[in-house]
Design a protein around this motif. Structure first.
Motif, PDB file in Angstrom:
ATOM      1  N   MET A  29      23.007   1.089  75.316  1.00 30.60           N
ATOM      2  CA  MET A  29      22.770   1.936  74.156  1.00 30.60           C
ATOM      3  C   MET A  29      23.398   3.303  74.406  1.00 30.60           C
ATOM      4  N   GLY A  30      24.552   3.563  73.813  1.00 29.17           N
ATOM      5  CA  GLY A  30      25.173   4.871  73.952  1.00 29.17           C
ATOM      6  C   GLY A  30      24.718   5.814  72.854  1.00 29.17           C
ATOM      7  N   GLU A  31      24.851   5.390  71.614  1.00 28.15           N
ATOM      8  CA  GLU A  31      24.408   6.176  70.465  1.00 28.15           C
ATOM      9  C   GLU A  31      22.906   6.030  70.296  1.00 28.15           C
ATOM     10  N   PRO A  32      22.251   7.027  69.695  1.00 32.95           N
ATOM     11  CA  PRO A  32      20.824   6.852  69.398  1.00 32.95           C
ATOM     12  C   PRO A  32      20.622   5.591  68.562  1.00 32.95           C
ATOM     13  N   LEU A  33      19.573   4.878  68.864  1.00 34.76           N
ATOM     14  CA  LEU A  33      19.249   3.641  68.158  1.00 34.76           C
ATOM     15  C   LEU A  33      18.010   3.898  67.315  1.00 34.76           C
ATOM     16  N   VAL A  34      18.068   3.568  66.037  1.00 31.45           N
ATOM     17  CA  VAL A  34      16.941   3.771  65.134  1.00 31.45           C
ATOM     18  C   VAL A  34      16.469   2.405  64.647  1.00 31.45           C
ATOM     19  N   VAL A  35      15.166   2.165  64.778  1.00 32.82           N
ATOM     20  CA  VAL A  35      14.580   0.930  64.267  1.00 32.82           C
ATOM     21  C   VAL A  35      13.383   1.284  63.395  1.00 32.82           C
ATOM     22  N   ILE A  36      13.096   0.408  62.436  1.00 32.80           N
ATOM     23  CA  ILE A  36      11.933   0.599  61.571  1.00 32.80           C
ATOM     24  C   ILE A  36      11.086  -0.656  61.652  1.00 32.80           C
ATOM     25  N   TRP A  37       9.804  -0.455  61.948  1.00 30.87           N
ATOM     26  CA  TRP A  37       8.851  -1.558  61.997  1.00 30.87           C
ATOM     27  C   TRP A  37       7.807  -1.385  60.900  1.00 30.87           C
ATOM     28  N   ASP A  38       7.380  -2.504  60.354  1.00 28.60           N
ATOM     29  CA  ASP A  38       6.264  -2.516  59.421  1.00 28.60           C
ATOM     30  C   ASP A  38       5.065  -3.104  60.136  1.00 28.60           C
ATOM     31  N   GLY A  39       3.921  -2.414  60.026  1.00 26.25           N
ATOM     32  CA  GLY A  39       2.667  -2.942  60.542  1.00 26.25           C
ATOM     33  C   GLY A  39       2.139  -3.964  59.560  1.00 26.25           C
ATOM     34  N   ILE A  40       1.631  -5.085  60.051  1.00 27.31           N
ATOM     35  CA  ILE A  40       1.187  -6.167  59.178  1.00 27.31           C
ATOM     36  C   ILE A  40      -0.334  -6.170  59.036  1.00 27.31           C
ATOM     37  N   GLU A  41      -1.049  -6.342  60.140  1.00 26.52           N
ATOM     38  CA  GLU A  41      -2.514  -6.399  60.083  1.00 26.52           C
ATOM     39  C   GLU A  41      -3.095  -5.082  59.579  1.00 26.52           C
ATOM     40  N   GLU A  42      -2.587  -3.993  60.125  1.00 24.48           N
ATOM     41  CA  GLU A  42      -2.948  -2.652  59.660  1.00 24.48           C
ATOM     42  C   GLU A  42      -1.680  -2.074  59.057  1.00 24.48           C
ATOM     43  N   PRO A  43      -1.565  -2.066  57.727  1.00 26.76           N
ATOM     44  CA  PRO A  43      -0.318  -1.648  57.089  1.00 26.76           C
ATOM     45  C   PRO A  43       0.160  -0.271  57.564  1.00 26.76           C
ATOM     46  N   SER A  44       1.418  -0.254  57.993  1.00 23.01           N
ATOM     47  CA  SER A  44       2.022   0.997  58.449  1.00 23.01           C
ATOM     48  C   SER A  44       3.536   0.850  58.394  1.00 23.01           C
ATOM     49  N   GLU A  45       4.206   1.975  58.552  1.00 20.36           N
ATOM     50  CA  GLU A  45       5.659   2.005  58.668  1.00 20.36           C
ATOM     51  C   GLU A  45       6.003   2.939  59.811  1.00 20.36           C
ATOM     52  N   GLU A  46       6.848   2.461  60.731  1.00 17.98           N
ATOM     53  CA  GLU A  46       7.247   3.277  61.874  1.00 17.98           C
ATOM     54  C   GLU A  46       8.753   3.420  61.904  1.00 17.98           C
ATOM     55  N   ARG A  47       9.198   4.636  62.123  1.00 14.14           N
ATOM     56  CA  ARG A  47      10.619   4.926  62.354  1.00 14.14           C
ATOM     57  C   ARG A  47      10.724   5.416  63.789  1.00 14.14           C
ATOM     58  N   CYS A  48      11.445   4.665  64.618  1.00  9.58           N
ATOM     59  CA  CYS A  48      11.551   4.959  66.039  1.00  9.58           C
ATOM     60  C   CYS A  48      13.009   5.225  66.400  1.00  9.58           C
ATOM     61  N   THR A  49      13.244   6.297  67.155  1.00 12.50           N
ATOM     62  CA  THR A  49      14.584   6.648  67.617  1.00 12.50           C
ATOM     63  C   THR A  49      14.591   6.658  69.135  1.00 12.50           C
ATOM     64  N   ILE A  50      15.583   5.963  69.709  1.00 15.89           N
ATOM     65  CA  ILE A  50      15.723   5.898  71.160  1.00 15.89           C
ATOM     66  C   ILE A  50      17.051   6.535  71.528  1.00 15.89           C
TER      67      ILE A  50
END
Length: 181
Positions: free
Chosen positions: A1-22
């Motif tokens: 991973m050279g460039e920042p990596l952005v992923v988005i997860w959706d929570g299922i059991e407890e509804p949520s949205e996460e934006r994660c940058t590595i």
């Protein structure tokens, strides 16, 4: 991973949205924003190049929690926590990024497994407890996660970076246009 990596997860059991940058530097920096029924939670984490946990700061509303590890010494909000001395990983209840650390660090061969202990950060409570777990590599990009003190088990699918694609019942990653197929 050279460039920042952005992923988005959706929570299922407890509804949520996460934006994660590595960001992959000398010491990896991971930052995320998770929005759910509990409010908006932000976190910033550092891990070594070998994916060893170093530090975490979690903020929710007007409360925050800081966790760090140096060798076998864990501190939570500046207080030493001997009850966490066996822990090597962090596990943040609202984010599947926690699964990436042991998956990458352990680098298990197929059919191999490893028992670990995590410092489990419960959100929205912002509490930290020791949590024994087991990871077993069941396929090229699949791991069986077992809680060693409950009967909770899941088969987790990851991508080439060890980032969760599917954590049945808990998290699902959104497809990245032009990247995920």
């Amino acid at each position: 991973m050279g460039e920042p990596l952005v992923v988005i997860w959706d929570g299922i059991e407890e509804p949520s949205e996460e934006r994660c940058t590595i960001v992959d530097l000398e010491e990896k920096r991971i930052a995320g924003v998770v929005r759910g029924e509990f409010g908006t939670c932000t976190y910033a984490m550092t891990v070594s190049q070998e994916w060893w946990f170093r530090s975490l700061r979690v903020t929710l509303d007007h409360r925050s929690l800081t966790v760090s590890r140096s060798g076998d010494v864990w501190t939570v909000d500046g207080e030493e926590r001997p009850d966490l001395s066996e822990a090597r990983e962090i596990d943040v209840s609202i984010s599947p990024i926690s699964n990436t650390l042991p998956i990458r660090r352990l680098d298990l061969d197929p059919d191999a497994s490893a028992d670990i202990v995590t410092a489990y950060v419960r959100v929205p409570e912002l509490t930290v407890t020791a949590d024994p777990q087991r990871y077993t590599r069941t396929g090229d990009r699949e791991y069986r996660y077992d809680s060693r003190d409950t009967d909770f088990t899941r088969f987790v699918t990851v991508d080439e970076h060890g980032l969760v694609i599917e954590y049945p019942g808990l998290f699902r990653r959104r497809k990245r246009p032009g990247v995920d197929r």
